[in-house]
Design a protein around this motif. Structure first.
Motif, PDB file in Angstrom:
ATOM      1  N   MET A  54       6.199 -29.913  15.823  1.00 20.36           N
ATOM      2  CA  MET A  54       6.833 -28.616  15.622  1.00 20.36           C
ATOM      3  C   MET A  54       7.352 -28.103  16.957  1.00 20.36           C
ATOM      4  N   GLU A  55       6.618 -28.347  18.022  1.00 24.03           N
ATOM      5  CA  GLU A  55       7.023 -27.876  19.339  1.00 24.03           C
ATOM      6  C   GLU A  55       8.375 -28.463  19.741  1.00 24.03           C
ATOM      7  N   TYR A  56       8.610 -29.713  19.392  1.00 28.43           N
ATOM      8  CA  TYR A  56       9.882 -30.358  19.710  1.00 28.43           C
ATOM      9  C   TYR A  56      11.032 -29.648  18.988  1.00 28.43           C
ATOM     10  N   ALA A  57      10.878 -29.441  17.676  1.00 28.11           N
ATOM     11  CA  ALA A  57      11.907 -28.748  16.888  1.00 28.11           C
ATOM     12  C   ALA A  57      12.082 -27.315  17.377  1.00 28.11           C
ATOM     13  N   LEU A  58      10.984 -26.664  17.704  1.00 31.64           N
ATOM     14  CA  LEU A  58      11.014 -25.287  18.178  1.00 31.64           C
ATOM     15  C   LEU A  58      11.802 -25.170  19.489  1.00 31.64           C
ATOM     16  N   ASN A  59      11.637 -26.133  20.372  1.00 33.84           N
ATOM     17  CA  ASN A  59      12.372 -26.113  21.644  1.00 33.84           C
ATOM     18  C   ASN A  59      13.877 -26.214  21.422  1.00 33.84           C
ATOM     19  N   ILE A  60      14.297 -26.959  20.413  1.00 37.11           N
ATOM     20  CA  ILE A  60      15.729 -27.056  20.109  1.00 37.11           C
ATOM     21  C   ILE A  60      16.264 -25.684  19.716  1.00 37.11           C
ATOM     22  N   VAL A  61      15.527 -24.989  18.845  1.00 37.93           N
ATOM     23  CA  VAL A  61      15.962 -23.655  18.408  1.00 37.93           C
ATOM     24  C   VAL A  61      15.952 -22.693  19.601  1.00 37.93           C
ATOM     25  N   ARG A  62      14.915 -22.739  20.407  1.00 38.46           N
ATOM     26  CA  ARG A  62      14.806 -21.806  21.545  1.00 38.46           C
ATOM     27  C   ARG A  62      15.881 -22.034  22.600  1.00 38.46           C
ATOM     28  N   GLN A  63      16.397 -23.247  22.706  1.00 34.86           N
ATOM     29  CA  GLN A  63      17.448 -23.531  23.689  1.00 34.86           C
ATOM     30  C   GLN A  63      18.748 -22.805  23.352  1.00 34.86           C
ATOM     31  N   ASN A  64      18.930 -22.475  22.084  1.00 31.49           N
ATOM     32  CA  ASN A  64      20.122 -21.738  21.677  1.00 31.49           C
ATOM     33  C   ASN A  64      19.825 -20.247  21.853  1.00 31.49           C
ATOM     34  N   LYS A  65      20.414 -19.647  22.872  1.00 31.31           N
ATOM     35  CA  LYS A  65      20.118 -18.255  23.226  1.00 31.31           C
ATOM     36  C   LYS A  65      20.631 -17.251  22.194  1.00 31.31           C
ATOM     37  N   GLU A  66      21.367 -17.723  21.192  1.00 27.66           N
ATOM     38  CA  GLU A  66      21.827 -16.834  20.125  1.00 27.66           C
ATOM     39  C   GLU A  66      20.714 -16.558  19.109  1.00 27.66           C
ATOM     40  N   PHE A  67      19.602 -17.286  19.206  1.00 27.64           N
ATOM     41  CA  PHE A  67      18.528 -17.161  18.219  1.00 27.64           C
ATOM     42  C   PHE A  67      17.244 -16.646  18.843  1.00 27.64           C
ATOM     43  N   LYS A  68      16.555 -15.822  18.076  1.00 29.04           N
ATOM     44  CA  LYS A  68      15.221 -15.356  18.454  1.00 29.04           C
ATOM     45  C   LYS A  68      14.249 -15.867  17.398  1.00 29.04           C
ATOM     46  N   VAL A  69      13.206 -16.551  17.844  1.00 28.67           N
ATOM     47  CA  VAL A  69      12.208 -17.107  16.931  1.00 28.67           C
ATOM     48  C   VAL A  69      11.232 -16.012  16.516  1.00 28.67           C
ATOM     49  N   TYR A  70      11.035 -15.852  15.230  1.00 21.06           N
ATOM     50  CA  TYR A  70      10.104 -14.864  14.692  1.00 21.06           C
ATOM     51  C   TYR A  70       8.817 -15.508  14.185  1.00 21.06           C
ATOM     52  N   ASP A  71       8.874 -16.765  13.808  1.00 24.07           N
ATOM     53  CA  ASP A  71       7.668 -17.440  13.323  1.00 24.07           C
ATOM     54  C   ASP A  71       7.791 -18.923  13.609  1.00 24.07           C
ATOM     55  N   ALA A  72       6.732 -19.475  14.111  1.00 28.23           N
ATOM     56  CA  ALA A  72       6.601 -20.918  14.297  1.00 28.23           C
ATOM     57  C   ALA A  72       5.140 -21.208  13.984  1.00 28.23           C
ATOM     58  N   SER A  73       4.908 -21.723  12.813  1.00 23.58           N
ATOM     59  CA  SER A  73       3.519 -21.866  12.383  1.00 23.58           C
ATOM     60  C   SER A  73       3.353 -23.055  11.445  1.00 23.58           C
ATOM     61  N   TYR A  74       2.115 -23.348  11.197  1.00 24.15           N
ATOM     62  CA  TYR A  74       1.772 -24.405  10.254  1.00 24.15           C
ATOM     63  C   TYR A  74       1.478 -23.757   8.920  1.00 24.15           C
ATOM     64  N   ARG A  75       1.926 -24.412   7.850  1.00 27.92           N
ATOM     65  CA  ARG A  75       1.821 -23.828   6.514  1.00 27.92           C
ATOM     66  C   ARG A  75       1.167 -24.789   5.548  1.00 27.92           C
ATOM     67  N   GLY A  76       0.490 -24.190   4.608  1.00 28.41           N
ATOM     68  CA  GLY A  76      -0.124 -24.967   3.544  1.00 28.41           C
ATOM     69  C   GLY A  76      -1.505 -25.442   3.926  1.00 28.41           C
ATOM     70  N   HIS A  77      -2.310 -25.565   2.928  1.00 25.34           N
ATOM     71  CA  HIS A  77      -3.658 -26.063   3.139  1.00 25.34           C
ATOM     72  C   HIS A  77      -3.674 -27.565   2.898  1.00 25.34           C
ATOM     73  N   ILE A  78      -4.656 -28.188   3.436  1.00 22.91           N
ATOM     74  CA  ILE A  78      -4.738 -29.640   3.377  1.00 22.91           C
ATOM     75  C   ILE A  78      -4.468 -30.131   1.955  1.00 22.91           C
ATOM     76  N   GLY A  79      -3.635 -31.125   1.872  1.00 19.13           N
ATOM     77  CA  GLY A  79      -3.287 -31.707   0.582  1.00 19.13           C
ATOM     78  C   GLY A  79      -2.780 -33.116   0.809  1.00 19.13           C
ATOM     79  N   PHE A  80      -3.130 -33.992  -0.085  1.00 19.26           N
ATOM     80  CA  PHE A  80      -2.774 -35.401   0.081  1.00 19.26           C
ATOM     81  C   PHE A  80      -1.760 -35.897  -0.931  1.00 19.26           C
ATOM     82  N   LEU A  81      -1.265 -35.009  -1.785  1.00 19.65           N
ATOM     83  CA  LEU A  81      -0.390 -35.423  -2.871  1.00 19.65           C
ATOM     84  C   LEU A  81       0.825 -36.195  -2.372  1.00 19.65           C
ATOM     85  N   ASN A  82       1.555 -35.668  -1.405  1.00 17.12           N
ATOM     86  CA  ASN A  82       2.767 -36.328  -0.920  1.00 17.12           C
ATOM     87  C   ASN A  82       2.512 -37.377   0.154  1.00 17.12           C
ATOM     88  N   SER A  83       1.282 -37.559   0.547  1.00 23.52           N
ATOM     89  CA  SER A  83       0.975 -38.541   1.587  1.00 23.52           C
ATOM     90  C   SER A  83       0.963 -39.962   1.046  1.00 23.52           C
TER      91      SER A  83
END
Length: 184
Positions: free
Chosen positions: A102-131
């Motif tokens: 997530m940090e890698y993707a977040l850095n791409i967004v932050r490099q664009n000074k036209e954008f302000k990040v409001y949330d960068a978080s992990y979502r969902g509880h542990i689940g193995f269905l799609n794994s």
């Protein structure tokens, strides 16, 4: 909406219509698509991780957001337990995903000074269905499925009361706003 796979777009259009939602869906390649306007909200769920270099696809998302609009990116958290399980039991599916953090993707967004990040978080509880865990266990046999699958289901139920974290959550989420000239 934009969908690369034509039948998926048609199915999504049917679902939206059945739900009473008036929507327009386009079929095409995000990199070849040059709409005449920008949007209030540009979001994708499970798209950016399918590209080797996500810089271009994130930049394309940002170019589609109008000033004052919102960017929402959700993608699998391969850095946590979900990704480790997928790597073990579903190597093919794991290999077709970019395992960026997530940090890698977040850095791409932050490099664009036209954008302000409001949330960068992990979502969902542990689940193995799609794994791929449950189909993998079925192939191993009923005993494996019963014991390991049962334990996994128990963990999913138990861990739903734990907070979202890098290790336990299956998804990463970034929400950013494109600044208007009067924003700071």
């Amino acid at each position: 909406g934009l969908e690369y796979v034509e039948w998926c777009g048609m199915h999504a259009a049917e679902l939206l219509k059945d739900a009473g939602i008036d929507a327009t869906l386009y079929n095409g390649d995000i990199f070849k698509w040059n709409p005449e306007k920008q949007w209030d909200i540009v979001c994708s769920f499970g798209l950016i991780e399918h590209f080797k270099d996500i810089n271009n696809v994130v930049d394309k998302h940002m170019s589609l957001v109008m000033p004052g609009g919102w960017l929402v990116l959700e993608f699998p958290n391969h850095a946590g337990l979900y990704g480790k399980v997928m790597k073990l039991v579903n190597k093919v599916n794991y290999s077709i995903h970019n395992q960026m953090s997530m940090e890698y993707a977040l850095n791409i967004v932050r490099q664009n000074k036209e954008f302000k990040v409001y949330d960068a978080s992990y979502r969902g509880h542990i689940g193995f269905l799609n794994s791929g865990l449950y189909p993998w266990l079925r192939k191993k046999g009923k005993l494996w499925y019963f014991i390991i699958g049962g334990a996994a289901i128990f963990l999913e139920k138990l861990f739903k009361y734990l907070p979202n974290t890098r290790m336990l959550s299956p998804y990463s989420l970034i929400v950013a706003k494109k600044l208007q000239s009067n924003d700071s």
